[in-house]
Design an enzyme around this catalytic site. Structure first.
Site, short mmCIF file in Angstrom:
data_model
loop_
_atom_site.label_atom_id
_atom_site.label_comp_id
_atom_site.label_asym_id
_atom_site.label_seq_id
_atom_site.Cartn_x
_atom_site.Cartn_y
_atom_site.Cartn_z
CG HIS A 139 8.56 -2.91 -3.43
ND1 HIS A 139 7.31 -2.68 -4.16
CD2 HIS A 139 8.22 -3.95 -2.67
CE1 HIS A 139 6.26 -3.72 -3.83
NE2 HIS A 139 7.18 -4.47 -3.08
CD GLU A 140 11.34 -6.21 -1.37
OE1 GLU A 140 10.71 -6.30 -0.35
OE2 GLU A 140 10.94 -6.55 -2.54
CG HIS B 118 7.37 -5.13 2.01
ND1 HIS B 118 6.03 -5.05 1.91
CD2 HIS B 118 7.44 -5.36 0.55
CE1 HIS B 118 5.45 -5.31 1.03
NE2 HIS B 118 6.42 -5.54 0.01
CG HIS C 245 3.74 -2.09 7.26
ND1 HIS C 245 2.93 -2.97 6.51
CD2 HIS C 245 2.87 -1.63 8.16
CE1 HIS C 245 1.81 -2.91 6.88
NE2 HIS C 245 1.56 -2.06 7.81
ZN LIG Z 1 6.15 -6.18 -1.90
#
Ligand SMILES: [Zn+2]
Length: 696
Positions: free
Chosen positions: A483-484, A487, A490
């Site tokens: 998940h991290e 990010h 991105h």
């Molecule tokens: Zn998040």
């Protein structure tokens, strides 16, 4: 003020000079940089007006961006150190600096000359020749100026300030009440037999809580871990009812309080009901002042969702599709509970029997999975996965300036060229804030000297290696890491050179979780599991039988969970759509209406959930709670193209890279999504991933 010893925070660096940063340098540096920025802005605006030049990108925005990047470069490592190497000196320096920064940002947002310069630029002929990213940066700035009230007349501006001030007081009071009400009640238990069913860890916690109060035995509190352990494990039904009742009436007129003699009384001193009413009235007034129809419209001004109707329709669709599944989940639970001897399932029984049902059906524990996910194997596998997807290579860098020996540093290459780098700080330790997050250290932007490459901080709190046993992750932790890293990608794979819309900057917050939740999908893919798993002693990948159990357990009660989130989202959104001065909605009545419409199970009449719904009354989620589901739909739908074309299809990966990851906040997220998916988002993929059948 002269600096006889060089303050590293006032120098420009490619990477933060961590080893040389000291707490006593923080406030002087931030205050000097703010003064510099302030003087620079004044000078810039004065020289534009003195020479009667029209404001342009090059004479206004580019120099402002360069100047504010100096402040960002100094602030990023400070803010990071405050989170990961906290101590009293750093905390004091951080708090003092935050106050200075808040003041400076408010001043910027209220600067009418700057606002007018942006306006003039937006209306000039030059605007049409700017890049999409530059235009978007200007449009966002103008939007934020207006939302900050700079365009209001003098009288309205005063009222705007008063409302903001009062709303912030109310939010603080709301969360203080929730906190106070949570702490006001406790239950002293002397006889351990009352607590049968609670696991060791919960009992130890309760014993510790008793010691803190200088009591013998155990103390149960309304802190979530204590409350939840009782709801989930306590065999004593009356005990569950008691703690449930205390928990769901917090911060209402029925709030419970334990007296020194252990008797319990009802108190209205933490009641949030009036705060909710005043908050709603002020939010409505604020929205009208800014020219919006209602607060929901004001909320959507900075979001991907385009209209209140679109959000309501979206939630309604999800509710309709998931309701039968929630009903099925609930019927299964009732049947299971009945077989266990509970014929009349109550609100305080659902978590308890749900856990028993889950264990009976799937019998797979996070602890059992750990041995297959040594941290090193997971990281290596995660890098291999993104290499397949986006043709990037991640390589460790061994020599770098750091703040702790556990921290690692990596560089990302595309076509042999370095394009970004990141710090990975994986393990829990003292003085480090809990949780996992991604933050930016440097943003990609064009400078006079060329492109400044993005740098990210990835922080987690996993169990460190113990002795000669490596760090072993639960599957939840593996998912968190992905998940991290989503990010992080991105932020780091962006090709946008305008700081305000580069990487995660300027991305609407109901779209910002798209890349992170998207990357999580590979943690569940049978084709990806062998890459990220390997028994720490034998090297054997996760057995298929365990993966199958994991996948089956993933969707346990997903219908009920989905419907619950939709109930909260609809309540929040309708509250901010329907409230007006002639229709001053009572939160409780609306919540009941929403439940009548969507819920499959009604909580007891004494439940006052709304009085402790801090997300929307004390957090940033007002008319925005739907964002959780919205982003899940986007990420599931984006991933479904990989399911159709192959989860390691390089062309599909390249398309996601180009349409989404590289674009940052340079374009409307709906536009970017459509470019990747070839159409608007659909809810089907999310429903399917939750085990909810989609019929035409
Ligand atoms: Zn998040």
């Amino acid at each position: 003020m002269s600096h006889s010893i060089a303050n590293p925070l006032l120098e420009m660096h490619i990477l933060p000079p961590f080893s040389r940063i000291k707490a006593e340098q923080v406030e002087p540096a931030i205050s000097a940089l703010i003064a510099q920025n302030r003087a620079h802005l004044q000078q810039l605006l004065a020289s534009i007006s003195a020479t009667s030049q029209a404001p342009t990108w090059d004479n206004l925005i580019a120099p402002l961006e360069a100047q504010s990047d100096k402040l960002d470069q100094a602030w990023a490592p400070i803010s990071h150190l405050n989170s990961v190497c906290n101590n009293d000196e750093m905390r004091a320096a951080y708090t003092a600096s935050i106050a200075l920064l808040t003041e400076f940002n408010t001043e910027l947002s209220q600067n009418e000359t700057l606002y007018k310069a942006y306006q003039q630029l937006a209306q000039s002929d030059g605007y049409a020749h700017l890049s999409q990213a530059q235009k978007q940066a200007i449009d966002n700035a103008l939007r934020d100026f207006r939302l900050g009230g700079v365009a209001l007349n003098a009288q309205d501006k005063i009222r705007y300030g008063e409302i903001q001030q009062r709303l912030s007081e109310l939010a603080t009071q709301f969360s203080n009440h929730v906190l106070d009400a949570t702490q006001a009640w406790y239950k002293h238990v002397v006889d351990a037999a009352v607590l049968i069913g609670l696991p060791e860890s919960a009992l130890a916690q309760a014993a510790q809580a008793a010691q803190k109060k200088s009591l013998t035995g155990y103390v149960l509190t309304l802190d979530f871990p204590s409350y939840y352990a009782v709801m989930m494990y306590a065999d004593n039904r009356a005990l569950r009812e008691e703690i449930y009742t205390a928990y769901v009436t917090r911060a209402s007129a029925e709030s419970k309080k334990t007296n020194p003699d252990h008797s319990v009384t009802i108190t209205a001193e933490f009641d949030n009901t009036a705060i909710i009413a005043e908050t709603l009235a002020l939010r409505y007034e604020l929205a009208r002042l800014l020219g919006f129809k209602h607060y929901a419209e004001r909320s959507l001004a900075t979001k991907m969702a385009q209209s209140p109707e679109q959000v309501l329709d979206f939630l309604q669709q999800l509710a309709t599709k998931s309701k039968p599944y929630a009903a099925r989940d609930y019927a299964e639970l009732c049947e299971f509970a009945a077989a266990e001897g509970c014929q009349d399932l109550q609100a305080w029984d659902t978590t308890y029997y749900s856990e028993k049902l889950r264990v009976a059906k799937y019998a797979v524990s996070q602890e059992e999975l750990r041995v297959y996910f040594p941290a090193e194997k997971v990281i290596e596998g995660m890098f291999a996965i993104v290499q397949k997807l986006f043709a990037i290579r991640v390589e460790p860098v061994l020599e770098f300036d750091t703040y702790h020996p556990d921290v690692r540093f990596y560089r990302i290459y595309k076509n042999q060229e370095p394009i970004a780098s990141f710090y990975l700080d994986m393990f829990a330790r003292e003085a480090k804030r809990g949780g996992a997050w991604m933050a930016d250290a440097r943003v990609r932007r064009k400078t006079d000297a060329g492109i400044q490459l993005p740098v990210a901080f990835l922080t987690c709190n996993f169990t460190p290696p113990v002795g000669d046993k490596p760090s072993l992750l639960t599957h939840d932790e593996v998912t968190t890491l992905f998940h991290e890293f989503g990010h992080g990608l991105h932020h780091m794979l962006t090709q946008i050179d305008v700081a305000a819309v580069s990487g995660i900057n300027g991305v609407a917050w109901d779209a910002v979780e798209l890349p992170s939740q998207f990357l999580e999908n590979w943690c569940w893919e049978p084709q990806a599991i062998p890459l990220i798993s390997g028994h720490y002693q034998t090297g054997a990948p996760l057995p298929k039988t365990l993966l199958d159990k994991m996948l089956a357990a993933k969707n346990f009660q997903s219908g009920l969970q989905m419907l619950r989130q939709i109930e909260f989202s609809l309540f929040d959104f309708r509250l901010h759509v329907e409230y007006s001065e002639t229709n001053p909605i009572v939160a409780r009545d609306l919540l009941q209406q929403v439940r009548n419409q969507v819920a499959v199970v009604q909580p007891p009449a004494f439940n006052r959930f709304e009085n402790s719904f801090s997300h929307i009354f004390a957090g940033g989620y007002a008319a925005g709670y739907y964002s959780y589901k919205w982003a899940e739909v986007l990420s599931a739908d984006a991933f479904s193209r990989f399911e159709e074309e192959g989860v390691f299809n390089a062309a599909t990966g390249e398309s996601f890279l180009q349409s989404v990851l590289q674009q940052g906040g340079s374009q409307a997220p709906m536009q970017l999504f459509k470019e990747f998916r070839g159409r608007e988002p659909q809810i089907d993929a999310l429903l399917r991933h939750c085990g909810i059948e989609v019929t035409a």
